[in-house]
Motif scaffolding. Structure first.
Motif, short mmCIF file in Angstrom:
data_model
loop_
_atom_site.label_atom_id
_atom_site.label_comp_id
_atom_site.label_asym_id
_atom_site.label_seq_id
_atom_site.Cartn_x
_atom_site.Cartn_y
_atom_site.Cartn_z
N LEU A 931 19.70 88.65 70.48
CA LEU A 931 21.25 88.81 70.83
C LEU A 931 21.45 90.12 71.05
O LEU A 931 22.32 90.46 71.98
CB LEU A 931 22.08 88.08 70.00
CG LEU A 931 22.03 86.18 70.04
CD1 LEU A 931 23.16 85.77 69.12
CD2 LEU A 931 22.32 85.82 71.52
N ARG A 932 21.43 91.16 70.36
CA ARG A 932 21.87 92.60 70.34
C ARG A 932 21.20 92.92 71.55
O ARG A 932 21.75 93.96 72.24
CB ARG A 932 21.25 93.16 68.97
CG ARG A 932 21.83 94.58 68.96
CD ARG A 932 21.17 95.25 67.60
NE ARG A 932 21.44 96.66 67.81
CZ ARG A 932 20.76 97.46 66.84
NH1 ARG A 932 19.58 96.92 66.06
NH2 ARG A 932 20.70 98.65 66.82
N VAL A 933 19.75 92.74 71.60
CA VAL A 933 19.13 93.42 72.74
C VAL A 933 19.78 92.79 74.21
O VAL A 933 20.01 93.77 75.25
CB VAL A 933 17.63 93.07 72.72
CG1 VAL A 933 17.05 93.50 74.35
CG2 VAL A 933 16.92 93.73 71.79
N LEU A 934 19.79 91.37 74.24
CA LEU A 934 20.77 90.89 75.52
C LEU A 934 22.10 91.40 75.85
O LEU A 934 22.56 91.79 76.89
CB LEU A 934 20.73 89.42 75.35
CG LEU A 934 19.31 88.68 75.32
CD1 LEU A 934 19.52 87.10 75.18
CD2 LEU A 934 18.80 88.99 77.06
N LYS A 935 22.81 91.68 74.37
CA LYS A 935 24.32 92.12 74.73
C LYS A 935 24.38 93.52 75.13
O LYS A 935 25.15 93.88 75.91
CB LYS A 935 24.84 91.78 73.47
CG LYS A 935 26.47 92.29 73.33
CD LYS A 935 26.94 91.95 72.11
CE LYS A 935 28.49 92.50 71.89
NZ LYS A 935 28.97 92.08 70.69
N GLY A 936 23.27 94.40 74.74
CA GLY A 936 23.09 95.77 75.07
C GLY A 936 22.71 96.16 76.43
O GLY A 936 22.55 97.33 76.80
N ASN A 937 22.13 95.14 77.35
CA ASN A 937 21.42 95.43 78.75
C ASN A 937 22.33 95.08 79.78
O ASN A 937 23.27 94.10 79.52
CB ASN A 937 20.08 94.52 78.67
CG ASN A 937 19.00 95.19 77.81
OD1 ASN A 937 18.27 96.08 78.69
ND2 ASN A 937 18.85 95.00 76.74
N THR A 938 22.44 95.56 80.69
CA THR A 938 23.08 95.04 82.09
C THR A 938 22.21 94.85 83.08
O THR A 938 21.08 95.51 83.39
CB THR A 938 24.13 96.47 82.21
OG1 THR A 938 22.96 97.41 82.50
CG2 THR A 938 24.90 96.83 81.31
N ALA A 939 22.70 94.08 83.93
CA ALA A 939 21.85 93.50 84.88
C ALA A 939 22.85 92.78 86.12
O ALA A 939 23.64 91.87 85.75
CB ALA A 939 20.65 92.67 84.59
N GLU A 940 22.68 93.34 87.32
CA GLU A 940 23.60 92.80 88.39
C GLU A 940 23.19 91.24 88.55
O GLU A 940 24.35 90.27 88.69
CB GLU A 940 23.58 93.44 89.72
CG GLU A 940 23.94 94.81 89.49
CD GLU A 940 23.88 95.84 90.67
OE1 GLU A 940 23.41 95.18 91.66
OE2 GLU A 940 24.00 96.78 90.84
#
Length: 1328
Positions: A931-940
């Motif tokens: 969750l932390r990894v997904l929350k900290g990544n950005t993707a259009e």
């Protein structure tokens, strides 16, 4: 009769009978309590306390040198010399000595006279004789320790006479008076000694040689006044043939006297010095020590010989050292070292190490004597094996010249062992052994060479920072040469070829040298890291050793390798040297140094195992060239030739192969190299590592442990060789035999299959047929038939035994393979740890979660062996500390977002299916990390996908806002996953999920709270277990700042109102709990309510509390009816804590001894008589008080039977006046108490503030709350004031306790009684 001194304490009997009591008592009390406590502290066992008390006493007396305190102090200290406690006598003696030393005006003769008068040996009774004797002895010692006795001639003579008189009581004092006399006379002047000598020393030589003390006095006189002694005794030769047996007897007595102290007697060292002075040391050592003491077969005497040997080292010359170190004492010491191996046996070796270390440290300027002692101890051998350990700490005291000479001696003994120069011995068990192979010289040479090579390595290991570089290189070249090379023809260019062997070097010894060499390599590699400038040119030691090996390979006419090189292997060696030169051009890069270290080590392993290392060396060279030739900014996504694997994968395979070897140095090098290449890691290279760690795929892989099998076999063979060296291997063998017998019995019971039974029945039937089956009466077989049957049974059971042995061997093989596999996995985890630590932002780190979790799951299920536990601990440490708690994580997911969402869902589902909470916690933490990894990544693409889902009808309240909107996190999917898990946790009976897991979720990702918190709110009023878990979860989560930040003000107030309504519904059945679960349910509801109050107070929220207050007040009566049930105190405290927040004070509980009778009192209680009270007919009527009370109360007066006799009339009247209307309360009364709040449900109340100690309770809706008193209540409660707030804050627990005590204990007679009477009164008053 004289008057008593004011400072002397007086007994109570004397104080009563004496007529001068006031004066004496005033004289005793004028000393302060502080002064008297000094004497108690002086006798305490703690040394610091004694010294501090003595110093304070002296300080106190210096301010009053002429007062009565000095007399009192002297009397107390003299009295303390003869106390019954033996540990206190030396304390008082030392204090008296310091007192006499500080106040020199105190006469010693007077003090000695007081001691003799206090403890007169002629008038003392038999029962107190022993304390009196010790008092006189410690008194003289106090005078001596003060330092003034040798200056006072009169006191000295009296003390000497007193010690001579005390010497007659040997049963009590043993030889202590004579020892004290020797100590005193050793400090006096020569003139005084000449005067005293005739009185203390008899002229009879038999008396002189009768005890150690007399002989010590004789030696003291011979040292100080030899002329006077010669006139008194004559010329005496103590070392004559007639006196030697007497000296042995005296030394034996001295050894017995210090048996518990474990120290060298002074008389033994004095005799040694006398022998050296008179040049009779050889006679003393041979006849007195070796032929006398050592032959007694008495261990204290043997220890005396060992201590005398250690103490004599600094006093002897080089020739005398050789005499001592070649004799029977050192041989007997070696036998003791070999046999004293049990835990409870005394071991003298550490004490001897101290003696040798002291000697070596004290003669740094004499390297010859240092070398002689070290060589002598190294020459004490047990069938060729020296008794000193290979790692001996005393070598750190050697001077450089002595160290160089010692290394030269070790090398010479390795090449040409001189067995005749050794002090060799065999133990009794070895002498009894019938095996002739244990006594051949080849075995002794092998044991000696093995010890020597490891001693050389240990010297470098302990002194490599202090040793000269030339000496270190000399040892390293020596080990390398004799590990892998053989001399064909000596040459001057290689000094090692000029040293021939007197005994040929066997292959077993060469393997030991090779093992020691690689240990030396590890030490030298560590040294290079710590001090790289100690080698020539800054190159590591391995580089110089490879250059030396190349020199040896180039001199093929003079030197050859043990395993000859093929042409391909020689070409691999030359290519390795060429690669080393290429690496020098990249010396500024860190990975070049790591590659160089790896290349050097594998190159040296080429000398050990050429066939295995040749291919590895070629692969390493290829990978190094590709890694150094690769552009630094090259993208990993660039297409690579599919026919050839990337260099990283090849190098990872090489590192895995090196990790399979049981070498700690290889493990360090592989870790270092992988740290430099892990940034270039590919998924296929990572999969190679995971294949080793994955239990499902690695169980059937045998090629990974092939390299380990040979090394382990060699280690086991070395362990067998080591087991031959020890004497205690028989116990381990017997344990193995017993274990083998037990396993045989188990397998004998379990391996008897049906086929063996059928074969056995066939043989028996055949035997019976041979004996004849026609006649039933003849059951016995003939001799031939019996012999044939025996042979058949023997062959059958022999085959069965072979089958059982084959199964056991197969089982042991499988266990060894499993142990090898686990050990290999533990080493491979080093690479995982390096990757997670150095490349936490690499996306490949995400692929490690599930393999690590599978290892943890399997190890938690079967963590019986130590290897499994080590694997579990290391995996859990990497997973928890280096992975889940890492500050950095992957920020470039690419197309992995959808797969990670599926993985989060899978991990949460797996956490809910685990058998226990610890395993579930690892899976839940893994999901939080993702969750932390997904929350900290950005993707259009994720943003567009979220917008499409929102248009499709997804709840917009669940969509992320602000920075969350740009992340890859699919909040709807994640919310659904954790909602399912939370519902399962609250409904499933044995769920592995726990409250801390969801609290961790709320604190790390509070955005999920808005969707998840309504679930526990709904379960507040559910069944018992979900209710308790929901209350606990809400209680913890509502106070978290992260949770509060996710709610707007109206939403938060609405949530609080919902929780309050649910709790209010639960509290309607408060006090009706019958089971433990229901009681826990009530506790959790009240705890949640109080937590809700605190949160609202902090947030300053306004809530309607009128319904809640009415519910709580309505449950007060049922709550008090169960007041005496188990665990109800916690429930009451929580209840009144909530009521206090609502402005209602807790009534005081007064346990008064008087009970006001009520109209509802049962007739049985009236007839019951209390023990110890008068009957009704014997009591006096108190008409005035009764009439007055009945007139005021409107009820009949209470009879005297309900009042304790200790209360007087006034106190009873005061007690009745405190309760004016209590007797009028009836069960039918339902009206609220005076001052109770009038609640209006239409008007919402603002939440009251929490009260502080100095604040008044708040009100609800303008009126203070007070619970209605139930009918028949016997507790006294003051009426509430009519104003809106109460007058005073509730008293503390201590004040309430004191108030209850003051109400119960009224009689003055009770004030003088003990604590037991007070407790009894409290128990009586508390009974109904």
């Amino acid at each position: 009769m004289g008057s008593r001194d004011p400072a002397e304490p007086m007994s109570p009997g004397e104080a009563t009978q004496s007529g001068a009591r006031p004066a004496d008592r005033h004289g005793l009390l004028k000393h302060s309590r502080e002064f008297l406590d000094f004497f108690w502290d002086i006798a305490k066992p703690e040394q610091e306390t004694r010294l501090e008390a003595t110093e304070k006493l002296l300080e106190y007396l210096r301010g009053r040198p002429k007062g009565s305190e000095m007399k009192y102090a002297l009397k107390r200290l003299i009295t303390g010399l003869g106390v019954g406690r033996e540990t206190a006598r030396p304390c008082y003696s030392l204090a008296l000595a310091q007192l006499l030393q500080s106040f020199e005006d105190l006469p010693l003769c007077s003090i000695l006279q007081q001691i003799q008068e206090k403890y007169d040996l002629h008038q003392v009774k038999k029962a107190t004789l022993r304390p009196a004797l010790f008092a006189n002895l410690f008194g003289v010692l106090a005078l001596f320790q003060s330092g003034r006795l040798v200056k006072d001639q009169e006191a000295l003579m009296k003390s000497v006479k007193l010690l001579q008189a005390l010497a007659q009581y040997q049963n009590h004092l043993q030889e202590q008076p004579r020892k004290a006399l020797v100590d005193v006379l050793s400090e006096v002047s020569k003139a005084t000694f000449q005067e005293i000598l005739p009185e203390v020393l008899k002229a009879d030589l038999n008396i002189i040689l009768s005890s150690p003390e007399q002989l010590e006095l004789f030696l003291l006189a011979q040292q100080k006044v030899p002329s006077k002694l010669k006139k008194l005794v004559g010329s005496v030769n103590l070392f004559s043939d007639e006196n030697v047996p007497r000296l042995v007897n005296v030394l034996k007595m001295a050894a017995s006297s210090v048996k518990k102290d474990r120290q060298l007697p002074a008389i033994a060292l004095d005799l040694l010095r006398l022998a050296l002075k008179e040049d009779k040391f050889p006679r003393f050592w041979k006849e007195v020590v070796e032929q006398g003491l050592l032959k007694i077969q008495f261990w204290p005497a043997s220890y005396l010989c060992f201590r005398l040997l250690g103490a004599a080292l600094p006093l002897l010359t080089k020739e005398q050292l050789q005499l001592v170190m070649q004799g029977d004492v050192i041989r007997h010491y070696g036998e003791h070292v070999c046999t004293a191996k049990l835990p409870k046996q005394f071991r003298f070796a550490p004490e001897m190490d101290d003696y040798v270390g002291t000697f070596l440290e004290g003669c740094q300027d004499d390297p010859e004597r240092q070398l002689a002692v070290l060589v002598a101890f190294s020459s004490v051998t047990n069938q060729g094996l020296p008794v000193t350990p290979t790692f001996w700490r005393v070598v750190r005291f050697l001077s450089p010249l002595a160290l160089q000479g010692y290394v030269a001696w070790l090398r010479a003994m390795f090449l040409q062992p001189d067995l005749d120069s050794l002090v060799d011995f065999s133990t009794n068990n070895q002498k009894k052994a019938q095996d002739s192979s244990l006594h051949v010289p080849e075995r002794a040479v092998f044991r000696l060479r093995k010890w020597i090579i490891f001693r050389l390595v240990s010297i470098v290991d302990s002194l490599h920072l202090e040793m000269e570089e030339a000496l270190t290189e000399q040892v390293a070249r020596f080990c390398l040469f004799h590990s892998f090379f053989i001399t064909k023809k000596p040459t001057s260019q290689i000094p090692e070829t000029k040293e021939p062997f007197s005994f040929p070097l066997e292959s077993q010894a060469r393997e030991a040298v090779s093992s020691a060499f690689f240990s030396l390599l590890q030490t030298l590699s560590t040294q290079f890291k710590q001090a790289p400038d100690q080698t020539r040119g800054g190159q590591p030691w391995t580089y110089h050793l490879v250059q030396f090996a190349d020199l040896l390979l180039n001199h093929s006419h003079n030197v050859t390798t043990v395993t000859p090189f093929t042409e391909q292997q020689r070409q691999a060696w030359d290519r390795m040297l060429q690669t080393l030169k290429e690496l020098e051009a990249h010396s500024s890069e860190a990975r070049a140094a790591a590659f160089q270290h790896l290349l050097l080590l594998v190159g040296i392993h080429l000398l050990k195992s050429p066939a295995e290392s040749c291919d590895l060396l070629g692969d390493i060279q290829t990978c190094i060239r590709k890694s150094l030739g690769e552009k630094p900014h090259r993208s990993r996504a660039k297409a690579i030739d599919p026919q050839e694997p990337p260099w990283v994968e090849v190098l990872v395979e090489v590192l895995l192969a090196l990790l399979a070897q049981p070498s700690h140095l290889m493990r360090q090098v592989a870790r270092s190299v992988f740290g430099h290449i892990c940034s270039h890691l590919t998924p296929r290279a990572l999969q190679l590592i995971l294949d080793v760690l994955n239990p499902e795929t690695s169980e059937d892989e045998d090629d990974r442990v092939v390299v380990m099998d040979d090394s382990v076999e060699r280690r086991l063979k070395g362990a067998e060789d080591k087991s031959e060296d020890g004497e205690d291997n028989r116990s381990s063998e017997s344990e193995e035999e017993s274990e083998g017998e037990e396993s045989e019995e188990e397998e004998r019971d379990g391996d008897v299959d049906q086929g063996f039974r059928e074969q056995l029945m066939t043989v028996l039937q055949a035997g019976k047929a041979l004996g004849g089956e026609d006649s039933e009466d003849e059951e016995e077989l003939g001799d031939e038939a019996m012999m044939a049957l025996d042979q058949s049974l023997a062959s059958l059971f022999a085959e069965q035994k072979l089958r059982i042995q084959a199964r056991r061997d197969e089982k042991n093989k499988l266990q060894k393979e499993k142990a090898l596999r686990r050990d290999f996995q533990i080493r491979v985890l080093d690479l995982v740890e390096v990757l997670v630590t150095k490349q936490p932002e690499n996306a490949l780190v995400l692929e490690l979660l599930e393999p690590l979790l599978s290892i943890i799951r399997r190890s938690l299920r079967s963590s019986s062996s130590k290897q499994e536990q080590d694997l579990l601990h290391k995996t859990a440490r990497i997973f928890t500390h280096h992975l889940c708690r890492a500050r950095r994580y992957c920020h470039d997911l690419g197309e992995r977002a959808e797969a990670l969402h599926a993985q989060v869902e899978r991990l949460v589902q797996q956490a809910g299916r685990q058998p226990d909470s610890p395993t579930a916690l690892y899976h839940f933490n893994a999901s939080l990390y993702l969750l932390r990894v997904l929350k900290g990544n950005t993707a259009e693409g994720c943003v567009h996908e979220t917008q499409e889902k929102q248009k499709a009808g997804t709840d917009p309240s669940l969509m992320p806002m602000g920075p969350q909107a740009a992340s890859c996190l699919d909040l709807n999917l994640v919310t659904r996953v954790y909602s399912t898990a939370l519902s399962s946790f609250l409904t499933k009976r044995n769920s592995p999920l726990t409250v801390p897991m969801f609290l961790s979720l709320f604190s790390r990702h509070p955005v999920l709270c808005k969707s998840l918190l309504p679930i526990p709110v709904q379960h507040i009023t559910g069944p018992v277990r979900p209710r308790h878990q929901a209350c606990l979860l809400l209680q913890k989560s509502l106070s978290m700042r992260e949770v509060r930040s996710c709610f707007e003000e109206p939403e938060w107030k609405q949530l609080m109102g919902q929780v309050l309504a649910k709790v209010t519904e639960n509290l309607r059945v408060l006090g009706e709990a019958r089971t433990k679960a229901e009681h826990q349910q009530a506790l959790s509801s009240l705890e949640l309510l109080n937590a809700l109050f605190r949160t609202c107070k902090h947030e300053k929220l306004t809530l309607d509390l009128t319904v809640l207050l009415g519910v709580l007040q309505g449950q007060q009566q049922s709550l008090q009816q169960g007041a005496h049930s188990t665990g109800s105190s916690r429930l009451h405290d929580l209840y009144w804590q909530a009521m206090k927040t609502l402005g209602v004070q807790r009534p005081k509980l007064e346990k008064d001894a008087k009970e006001v009778p009520s109209a509802t009192q049962s007739p049985i209680s009236k007839k019951r008589k209390k023990k110890g009270f008068l009957p009704e007919t014997k009591k006096r009527k108190k008409r005035k008080s009764e009439d007055g009370t009945s007139a005021e109360d409107g009820t009949p007066a209470a009879t005297g039977g309900s009042q304790p006799p200790s209360m007087g009339r006034k106190k009873r009247n005061r007690t009745k006046a405190k309760v004016p209307a209590q007797a009028n309360v009836t069960p039918s009364t339902k009206s609220p108490a005076p001052g109770a709040p009038t609640l209006s449900p239409s008007t919402p109340a603002k939440f009251p503030k929490l009260q502080k100690k100095n604040q008044k309770p708040l009100q609800v809706n303008g009126a203070p709350g007070s619970p209605a008193e139930p009918a028949g209540q016997k507790q006294h409660q003051k009426a509430l004031p009519k104003k809106g707030v109460l007058g005073k804050s509730p008293p503390s627990a201590l004040a309430r306790k004191k108030a209850r005590l003051s109400l119960v204990i009224r009689s003055p007679s009770l004030l003088q009684s003990g604590a037991k009477k007070k407790k009894a009164q409290l128990r009586k008053a508390g009974k109904p």
